[in-house]
Design an enzyme around this catalytic site. Structure first.
Site, PDB file in Angstrom:
ATOM      1  N   ARG A 224       0.816  -1.215   0.000  1.00  0.00           N
ATOM      2  CA  ARG A 224       0.000   0.000   0.000  1.00  0.00           C
ATOM      3  C   ARG A 224       0.856   1.275   0.000  1.00  0.00           C
ATOM      4  NH1 ARG A 224      -5.185  -1.609   1.334  1.00  0.00           N
ATOM      5  NH2 ARG A 224      -5.780   0.190   0.140  1.00  0.00           N
TER       6      ARG A 224
ATOM      7  N   ARG B 143      -1.598   5.667   0.148  1.00  0.00           N
ATOM      8  CA  ARG B 143      -2.081   5.903   1.502  1.00  0.00           C
ATOM      9  C   ARG B 143      -1.429   7.062   2.241  1.00  0.00           C
ATOM     10  NH1 ARG B 143      -3.476   0.326   4.508  1.00  0.00           N
ATOM     11  NH2 ARG B 143      -5.715   0.362   4.110  1.00  0.00           N
TER      12      ARG B 143
ATOM     13  N   ARG C 157      -5.204  12.761  -6.552  1.00  0.00           N
ATOM     14  CA  ARG C 157      -6.527  12.196  -6.266  1.00  0.00           C
ATOM     15  C   ARG C 157      -7.585  13.296  -6.267  1.00  0.00           C
ATOM     16  NH1 ARG C 157     -10.635  10.959  -3.993  1.00  0.00           N
ATOM     17  NH2 ARG C 157     -11.063   9.436  -2.356  1.00  0.00           N
TER      18      ARG C 157
ATOM     19  N   ASP D 207      -6.750  -1.636  -7.604  1.00  0.00           N
ATOM     20  CA  ASP D 207      -7.312  -2.230  -6.391  1.00  0.00           C
ATOM     21  C   ASP D 207      -7.684  -3.674  -6.681  1.00  0.00           C
ATOM     22  OD1 ASP D 207      -8.255  -1.077  -3.591  1.00  0.00           O
ATOM     23  OD2 ASP D 207      -9.603  -2.690  -4.157  1.00  0.00           O
TER      24      ASP D 207
ATOM     25  N   TYR E 200     -15.940  -9.937  -0.587  1.00  0.00           N
ATOM     26  CA  TYR E 200     -16.535  -8.656  -0.994  1.00  0.00           C
ATOM     27  C   TYR E 200     -17.739  -8.857  -1.915  1.00  0.00           C
ATOM     28  CZ  TYR E 200     -12.736  -6.062   1.170  1.00  0.00           C
ATOM     29  OH  TYR E 200     -11.871  -5.530   2.087  1.00  0.00           O
TER      30      TYR E 200
HETATM   31  O1  CP3 Z   1      -0.025  -1.204  -2.731  1.00  0.00           O
HETATM   32  C1  CP3 Z   1      -0.397  -0.185  -3.337  1.00  0.00           C
HETATM   33  O2  CP3 Z   1      -0.194   0.951  -2.915  1.00  0.00           O
HETATM   34  C2  CP3 Z   1      -1.043  -0.336  -4.701  1.00  0.00           C
HETATM   35  C3  CP3 Z   1      -2.446  -0.103  -4.755  1.00  0.00           C
HETATM   36  C4  CP3 Z   1      -3.424  -0.888  -3.892  1.00  0.00           C
HETATM   37  C5  CP3 Z   1      -4.650  -0.308  -3.444  1.00  0.00           C
HETATM   38  N1  CP3 Z   1      -5.372  -1.292  -2.856  1.00  0.00           N
HETATM   39  C6  CP3 Z   1      -5.048   1.093  -3.636  1.00  0.00           C
HETATM   40  C7  CP3 Z   1      -6.091   1.677  -2.778  1.00  0.00           C
HETATM   41  C8  CP3 Z   1      -3.421  -2.217  -3.485  1.00  0.00           C
HETATM   42  C9  CP3 Z   1      -2.342  -3.286  -3.658  1.00  0.00           C
HETATM   43  C10 CP3 Z   1      -4.661  -2.470  -2.842  1.00  0.00           C
HETATM   44  C11 CP3 Z   1      -5.060  -3.783  -2.326  1.00  0.00           C
HETATM   45  C12 CP3 Z   1      -6.291  -3.930  -1.542  1.00  0.00           C
HETATM   46  N2  CP3 Z   1      -7.477  -3.259  -1.676  1.00  0.00           N
HETATM   47  C13 CP3 Z   1      -6.458  -4.917  -0.530  1.00  0.00           C
HETATM   48  C14 CP3 Z   1      -5.424  -5.937  -0.143  1.00  0.00           C
HETATM   49  C15 CP3 Z   1      -4.344  -5.400   0.711  1.00  0.00           C
HETATM   50  C16 CP3 Z   1      -4.750  -5.114   2.143  1.00  0.00           C
HETATM   51  O3  CP3 Z   1      -4.550  -3.969   2.549  1.00  0.00           O
HETATM   52  O4  CP3 Z   1      -5.174  -6.052   2.825  1.00  0.00           O
HETATM   53  C17 CP3 Z   1      -7.773  -4.776  -0.027  1.00  0.00           C
HETATM   54  C18 CP3 Z   1      -8.406  -5.587   1.078  1.00  0.00           C
HETATM   55  C19 CP3 Z   1      -8.404  -3.736  -0.773  1.00  0.00           C
HETATM   56  C20 CP3 Z   1      -9.811  -3.248  -0.663  1.00  0.00           C
HETATM   57  C21 CP3 Z   1      -9.880  -1.803  -0.322  1.00  0.00           C
HETATM   58  N3  CP3 Z   1      -9.496  -0.776  -1.167  1.00  0.00           N
HETATM   59  C22 CP3 Z   1     -10.335  -1.220   0.898  1.00  0.00           C
HETATM   60  C23 CP3 Z   1     -10.825  -1.992   2.097  1.00  0.00           C
HETATM   61  C24 CP3 Z   1     -10.210   0.179   0.760  1.00  0.00           C
HETATM   62  C25 CP3 Z   1     -10.627   1.259   1.737  1.00  0.00           C
HETATM   63  C26 CP3 Z   1      -9.656   1.473   2.831  1.00  0.00           C
HETATM   64  C27 CP3 Z   1      -8.219   1.792   2.387  1.00  0.00           C
HETATM   65  O5  CP3 Z   1      -7.463   0.859   2.295  1.00  0.00           O
HETATM   66  O6  CP3 Z   1      -7.902   2.957   2.115  1.00  0.00           O
HETATM   67  C28 CP3 Z   1      -9.644   0.421  -0.521  1.00  0.00           C
HETATM   68  C29 CP3 Z   1      -9.327   1.755  -1.066  1.00  0.00           C
HETATM   69  C30 CP3 Z   1      -7.994   1.995  -1.647  1.00  0.00           C
HETATM   70  N4  CP3 Z   1      -7.274   1.111  -2.383  1.00  0.00           N
HETATM   71  C31 CP3 Z   1      -7.279   3.225  -1.558  1.00  0.00           C
HETATM   72  C32 CP3 Z   1      -6.087   3.021  -2.270  1.00  0.00           C
HETATM   73  C33 CP3 Z   1      -5.013   4.034  -2.517  1.00  0.00           C
HETATM   74  C34 CP3 Z   1      -7.756   4.505  -0.853  1.00  0.00           C
HETATM   75  C35 CP3 Z   1      -8.838   5.123  -1.658  1.00  0.00           C
HETATM   76  C36 CP3 Z   1      -8.768   6.624  -1.816  1.00  0.00           C
HETATM   77  O7  CP3 Z   1      -7.760   7.184  -2.210  1.00  0.00           O
HETATM   78  O8  CP3 Z   1      -9.813   7.206  -1.585  1.00  0.00           O
END
Ligand code: CP3
Length: 341
Positions: free
Chosen positions: A23, A27, A36, A73, A150
């Site tokens: 991540r 983040r 964004r 994602d 999901y």
């Molecule tokens: O690693 C990286 O930075 C590459 C991008 C990436 C994202 N999501 C971008 C993202 C990766 C590899 C993921 C994987 C992901 N997404 C997982 C598996 C990894 C883990 O953390 O367990 C899961 C369970 C998700 C599902 C998901 N996506 C959730 C639950 C959420 C909301 C909470 C959060 O993590 O912020 C997301 C949103 C998400 N995915 C964001 C990003 C940058 C934030 C969204 C935003 O910018 O508004």
């Protein structure tokens, strides 16, 4: 040019330990928020290849990691199968439609990767061009079980009990959906590799909520199908919380086993059949002072030793972590692991 992580993943001895963070794209960086905020939201950012490439490369430039991970994602797979999602600010993903019955299975399909996920493939091609060989690019997908969670539940959950309920009440239906997700995922990962991904990671974020027996029936066989099908590049399996599955993952056709911070390193080495290990600093360790981060990182490196280790956190970096602390983590890995040789 810097192919440390690929050589390590193949089991070769290297001059130092490679490091990246799960991540890392999105983040923590204010530079990400700026990009964004220039679009309507997360989904649009994912679907705009130029911007997705830009935020993928940010951590390489700003933090000095040894790999980029494509900005996307795990939830693009359910979307491509026919279940669109929204990313609700401060709450996370939400699916207006979910899968509850056999009738719902008729409404979805195995993803047609080139047409449904072309935007990710385009982002990979652009990223590769802009990275110009500086570091390898990691492609990824969710593990079938986590994606199943999901698609049934429609949003995050502490227990994913609706999804687990399906395993008890309708195992056959569960296997049908898991197989559709697996077929979509294999095609998707192969397309990512064709577009330029140098290695891939499978995220089984909710693995830890299953019993060992259920993991062996509903999760591991599908991870094995994926690992057997992907032969082109090194593969990492990260099954968060599934300490009971390390032996099975060690027997799988993956190269690297991801560890969370609850997993003992020495025990994991014994269980995983000589595989490379990735991890596993507690993400909360980065809330400490610079000196504390440095100390915790060195202690982690000592546990893994110099070989067969890709340094990372034990889960994704938390959103409120100071990027300066991330740099201390990264620089400590680079400097200390070189001295360990
Ligand atoms: O690693 C990286 O930075 C590459 C991008 C990436 C994202 N999501 C971008 C993202 C990766 C590899 C993921 C994987 C992901 N997404 C997982 C598996 C990894 C883990 O953390 O367990 C899961 C369970 C998700 C599902 C998901 N996506 C959730 C639950 C959420 C909301 C909470 C959060 O993590 O912020 C997301 C949103 C998400 N995915 C964001 C990003 C940058 C934030 C969204 C935003 O910018 O508004």
């Amino acid at each position: 040019m810097n192919d440390l992580i690929l050589r390590t993943a193949r089991g070769e001895k290297t001059e130092r330990t490679p490091v990246w963070l799960m991540r890392q794209a999105g983040r923590i960086l204010p530079e990400y928020r700026a990009v964004r905020n220039s679009v309507s939201g997360f989904v649009e950012l994912c679907q705009t290849p130029e911007l997705a490439a830009e935020v993928t490369i940010q951590p390489v430039d700003l933090l000095g990691v040894d790999a980029a991970i494509i900005f996307s994602d795990i939830l693009v797979i359910p979307e491509a199968m026919g279940l669109p999602y929204e990313m609700v600010e401060k709450r996370g993903p939400f699916f207006p439609n979910t899968i509850q019955s056999e009738a719902d299975l008729q409404k979805i399909r195995v993803a047609d990767v080139e047409s449904d996920l072309g935007y990710v493939l385009e982002a990979i091609k652009l990223t590769k061009k802009e990275l110009n060989g500086r570091v390898p690019l990691i492609g990824f997908a969710g593990a079938p079980f986590t994606i199943f969670c999901y698609m049934i539940e429609g949003q995050g959950s502490k227990t994913f009990s609706k999804a687990k309920k399906m395993f008890y009440t309708n195992p056959e239906f569960s296997h049908q959906l898991l197989q559709m997700i697996t077929d979509s995922t294999i095609a998707y990962l192969k397309a990512q590799i064709k577009a330029g991904a140098d290695m891939i990671q499978i995220f089984d974020s909710w693995a830890g909520i299953l019993s060992p027996e259920q993991y062996s029936v509903f999760a591991m066989p599908y991870i094995n199908q994926i690992c057997d099908a992907i032969t082109e590049v090194p593969k990492t399996v990260f099954a968060k919380g599934a300490y009971f599955a390390r032996e099975a993952i060690g027997r799988s056709n993956c190269n690297t086993v991801g560890l969370d911070w609850n997993m003992d390193v020495a025990e994991s080495r014994m269980l995983t059949n000589g595989k490379v290990l990735q991890g596993n600093l507690d993400p909360c360790a980065l809330y400490g002072s610079n000196a504390e981060v440095e100390k915790a990182t060195k202690a982690m490196l000592d546990k893994f030793g110099p070989d067969k280790h890709i340094a990372n956190l034990g889960h994704g970096v938390y959103p409120d972590i100071d990027p300066e602390k991330v740099k201390v983590f990264i620089n400590t890995v680079k400097e200390y692991s070189e001295k360990m040789r």
